[in-house]
Motif scaffolding. Sequence first.
Motif, short mmCIF file in Angstrom:
data_model
loop_
_atom_site.label_atom_id
_atom_site.label_comp_id
_atom_site.label_asym_id
_atom_site.label_seq_id
_atom_site.Cartn_x
_atom_site.Cartn_y
_atom_site.Cartn_z
N LYS A 85 7.33 -70.88 18.76
CA LYS A 85 7.08 -69.80 19.72
C LYS A 85 7.72 -70.19 21.05
O LYS A 85 7.40 -71.23 21.62
CB LYS A 85 5.57 -69.60 19.91
N VAL A 86 8.63 -69.36 21.51
CA VAL A 86 9.34 -69.63 22.76
C VAL A 86 8.80 -68.70 23.84
O VAL A 86 8.84 -67.48 23.68
CB VAL A 86 10.86 -69.45 22.60
N TYR A 87 8.30 -69.28 24.91
CA TYR A 87 7.71 -68.49 26.00
C TYR A 87 8.69 -68.26 27.15
O TYR A 87 8.31 -67.68 28.16
CB TYR A 87 6.44 -69.17 26.51
N LEU A 88 9.91 -68.71 26.99
CA LEU A 88 10.94 -68.46 27.99
C LEU A 88 11.55 -67.09 27.71
O LEU A 88 12.62 -66.96 27.11
CB LEU A 88 12.01 -69.56 27.93
N GLY A 101 16.73 -72.86 6.63
CA GLY A 101 16.44 -71.71 5.77
C GLY A 101 15.13 -71.05 6.12
O GLY A 101 14.76 -70.90 7.29
N THR A 102 14.39 -70.68 5.08
CA THR A 102 13.11 -69.98 5.28
C THR A 102 12.02 -70.90 5.83
O THR A 102 10.95 -70.42 6.20
CB THR A 102 12.64 -69.37 3.96
N ASN A 103 12.30 -72.20 5.88
CA ASN A 103 11.30 -73.14 6.40
C ASN A 103 11.26 -73.15 7.93
O ASN A 103 10.39 -73.80 8.51
CB ASN A 103 11.61 -74.56 5.90
N VAL A 104 12.20 -72.50 8.56
CA VAL A 104 12.24 -72.45 10.03
C VAL A 104 12.23 -71.00 10.49
O VAL A 104 13.07 -70.20 10.07
CB VAL A 104 13.50 -73.16 10.58
N ASN A 105 11.28 -70.67 11.32
CA ASN A 105 11.20 -69.34 11.91
C ASN A 105 10.83 -69.46 13.38
O ASN A 105 10.23 -70.47 13.80
CB ASN A 105 10.16 -68.48 11.18
N TYR A 106 11.18 -68.45 14.14
CA TYR A 106 10.86 -68.51 15.56
C TYR A 106 10.60 -67.11 16.11
O TYR A 106 10.97 -66.10 15.49
CB TYR A 106 12.00 -69.18 16.35
N LYS A 107 9.98 -67.10 17.29
CA LYS A 107 9.64 -65.83 17.94
C LYS A 107 9.62 -66.05 19.44
O LYS A 107 9.10 -67.06 19.93
CB LYS A 107 8.26 -65.34 17.45
N PHE A 108 10.19 -65.11 20.18
CA PHE A 108 10.15 -65.15 21.63
C PHE A 108 8.98 -64.31 22.13
O PHE A 108 8.77 -63.18 21.66
CB PHE A 108 11.46 -64.64 22.23
N ILE A 109 8.22 -64.87 23.05
CA ILE A 109 7.03 -64.20 23.59
C ILE A 109 7.16 -64.12 25.11
O ILE A 109 7.39 -65.14 25.77
CB ILE A 109 5.74 -64.95 23.20
N ASN A 110 7.00 -62.94 25.65
CA ASN A 110 7.04 -62.74 27.09
C ASN A 110 5.63 -62.90 27.65
O ASN A 110 4.77 -62.05 27.42
CB ASN A 110 7.59 -61.35 27.42
N PRO A 111 5.34 -63.97 28.39
CA PRO A 111 3.97 -64.18 28.92
C PRO A 111 3.55 -63.13 29.95
O PRO A 111 2.37 -62.98 30.21
CB PRO A 111 4.05 -65.57 29.59
N ASN A 112 4.54 -62.42 30.49
CA ASN A 112 4.23 -61.42 31.52
C ASN A 112 4.20 -59.99 30.97
O ASN A 112 4.14 -59.04 31.75
CB ASN A 112 5.28 -61.50 32.64
N LEU A 133 -2.24 -70.97 27.91
CA LEU A 133 -1.02 -71.77 27.81
C LEU A 133 -1.16 -73.08 28.56
O LEU A 133 -0.71 -74.14 28.09
CB LEU A 133 0.17 -70.97 28.35
N ALA A 134 -1.81 -73.03 29.73
CA ALA A 134 -1.99 -74.24 30.53
C ALA A 134 -2.85 -75.26 29.79
O ALA A 134 -2.62 -76.47 29.89
CB ALA A 134 -2.61 -73.89 31.88
N LYS A 135 -3.86 -74.80 29.05
CA LYS A 135 -4.71 -75.71 28.29
C LYS A 135 -3.92 -76.44 27.20
O LYS A 135 -4.29 -77.54 26.78
CB LYS A 135 -5.87 -74.95 27.66
N LYS A 136 -2.83 -75.83 26.76
CA LYS A 136 -1.99 -76.46 25.74
C LYS A 136 -0.88 -77.32 26.37
O LYS A 136 0.01 -77.80 25.67
CB LYS A 136 -1.36 -75.38 24.85
N PHE A 143 7.53 -69.55 32.06
CA PHE A 143 7.03 -70.65 31.24
C PHE A 143 8.20 -71.20 30.43
O PHE A 143 8.51 -70.69 29.35
CB PHE A 143 5.92 -70.16 30.30
N PRO A 144 8.88 -72.25 30.94
CA PRO A 144 10.03 -72.80 30.21
C PRO A 144 9.59 -73.74 29.09
O PRO A 144 9.91 -74.93 29.07
CB PRO A 144 10.79 -73.55 31.32
N TYR A 145 8.84 -73.19 28.15
CA TYR A 145 8.26 -73.99 27.07
C TYR A 145 8.47 -73.33 25.72
O TYR A 145 8.69 -72.11 25.61
CB TYR A 145 6.75 -74.17 27.28
N ALA A 146 8.41 -74.17 24.70
CA ALA A 146 8.31 -73.70 23.32
C ALA A 146 7.14 -74.42 22.68
O ALA A 146 6.83 -75.56 23.04
CB ALA A 146 9.60 -73.99 22.55
N LEU A 147 6.47 -73.76 21.77
CA LEU A 147 5.35 -74.36 21.04
C LEU A 147 5.76 -74.47 19.58
O LEU A 147 5.93 -73.46 18.89
CB LEU A 147 4.08 -73.51 21.18
#
Length: 571
Positions: free
Chosen positions: A74-77, A105-116, A131-134, A155-159
Amino acid sequence: MTKSRLAQCPIKLMKNKFVITLLIISGIVLLNIAASFIFFRLDLTEEKRYSLSDATQSLLENLSTKDSTDVFVKVYLDGDELPGGFERLKRAVTETLEEFKVYGGTNVNYKFINPNAEGDTKKREEFYVELAKKGMNPTRVVDTKNGRQIENIIFPYALVSAGGREVPVLLLKGTQGKTAEEKLNQSYENVEYELATAIRKLTLKERKKIGLLAEFTKLKPLNFSDVIASLQERYDLFIIDAKNSPTFQGLDALILPKPDFPVDDSTKYKIDQFVMSGGRALFFIDGLKVDSVGLEGNFAQPLELNMTDLLFKYGIRINSNIIKDGASCAMIPLVIGDLGDKPNIQPVPYRYFPLINNFGKSLITNNLDLIFGRYVASIDTVRADGINKIPLLMTSPYTKVLNAPAFVTFNDARAETDQAEYQGGIKTIAYLLEGKFQSLYKNRLLPNDPKFADFKSESLPTKIIVCSDGDLIVNEVSQKTGNPLPLGYDKTTQHTFGNKDFVMNAIDYLIDENGVIRARGKEIKLRPLDKLRSRDERTYWQILNLGLPVVVVFIFGFILQLWRKRTYIAD
């Protein structure tokens, strides 16, 4: 030309076009069929910015859905109004994750999330807290748009999550003292390494073994808690009982952290034979013993640790001195006068605490933040055949060396820096040694000695790192709470320097030099425009870039028309 021949020309031309079109379609079909069986990608950039290291490719290809090692990122940038530099960083993350999917392949997936994206202010703030707690804290960036200033919360982070666990990844990492553009460029270079390291941490099945030789320091485990916790995330860590351990064999690396007491001869022999067997070792050893320091000062005394001859044999000598850096040093709070009826406490530069921003060329130090040093000593190299000595950490050129016994005082921070006193030149405080080492005990053991049967006089190819600052690996403890502070944390500036990154990079390089650490070698060059030429020659370049393509199209069309007339139209 006769009428019959003129009539045949369009028919012949149509047949030729049909054949050419059929060949093109057939070629495309065959190319797609071949592509389904043969995988290849071409990266034509000079820096190979779109290519993953071999270690990263192997890591991703070995992911297995059966073993629950599928990875989700999960990318929050993300956001609608990201400043230009962050938009470029987001694009770099996207491109890297796309490459991850190619090999994972199918073992890697990602998603961009806009915190705002959440319109409700309360829910958005609750999401920020979550997010801060993490461990993902926002960065506030002021940008100018349409003549007005806009504050962006980014939030220049990825989870990264896998196997029921998750790890936050900071995507914005740069060296202090660099420009904003240079910091962002360093972040682009580090994207692959940071994401691959997180995936490796979550999916690693075979863990290397690290030994911590902590019985020769007067510090408590709490003072090493940050590095211990970080090591335990990636490796199996053992606190070594040197006296009761017959050998150190079976470990992949050995760390000697800030010894205060002499290392006994038996332990020194075990360290030597561990290195001779190809073991990797890190030594964090002070040059002088600095006890209590006050305004009045104290003398730093030589520190006898019974390690000088061993390191000398390996090609290194830690000098009995302290380096003062007049150009790059940390700040300490000091009373500089009175403010009314209260003391005026201000941060002032303390030259005994150098901030290391001069690095050798190595994967260990590439794109590393400043290193916070305390009472560091200089290191000299001595002759050791077959050993390659690579400097890792170096001071600025403006240094002053105090030999033992060195008088150390906090009052020194009040004095102005006199450049004439700081002409010692660049001093190295950490070296990487690579090659085949000679044992200190070569030609010393007699055949009737019980140790002689298993004795090794020359090592297998191996590596060790020697650092002349024992405090580099030590974290401070909060006086208020009693909890350990992050390694490299400076209470005065509240900035966490790159000490832990240096230690972890060093371990990664020593025991897995062909692993994910190779991704740190990626370099993306900045190619800024010449500001003066772009200002003075702006009209010329605009006309050239806009007009030249149009002229080329007209010339091509004119030549094509002439060719058609000569080929198909009779005189």
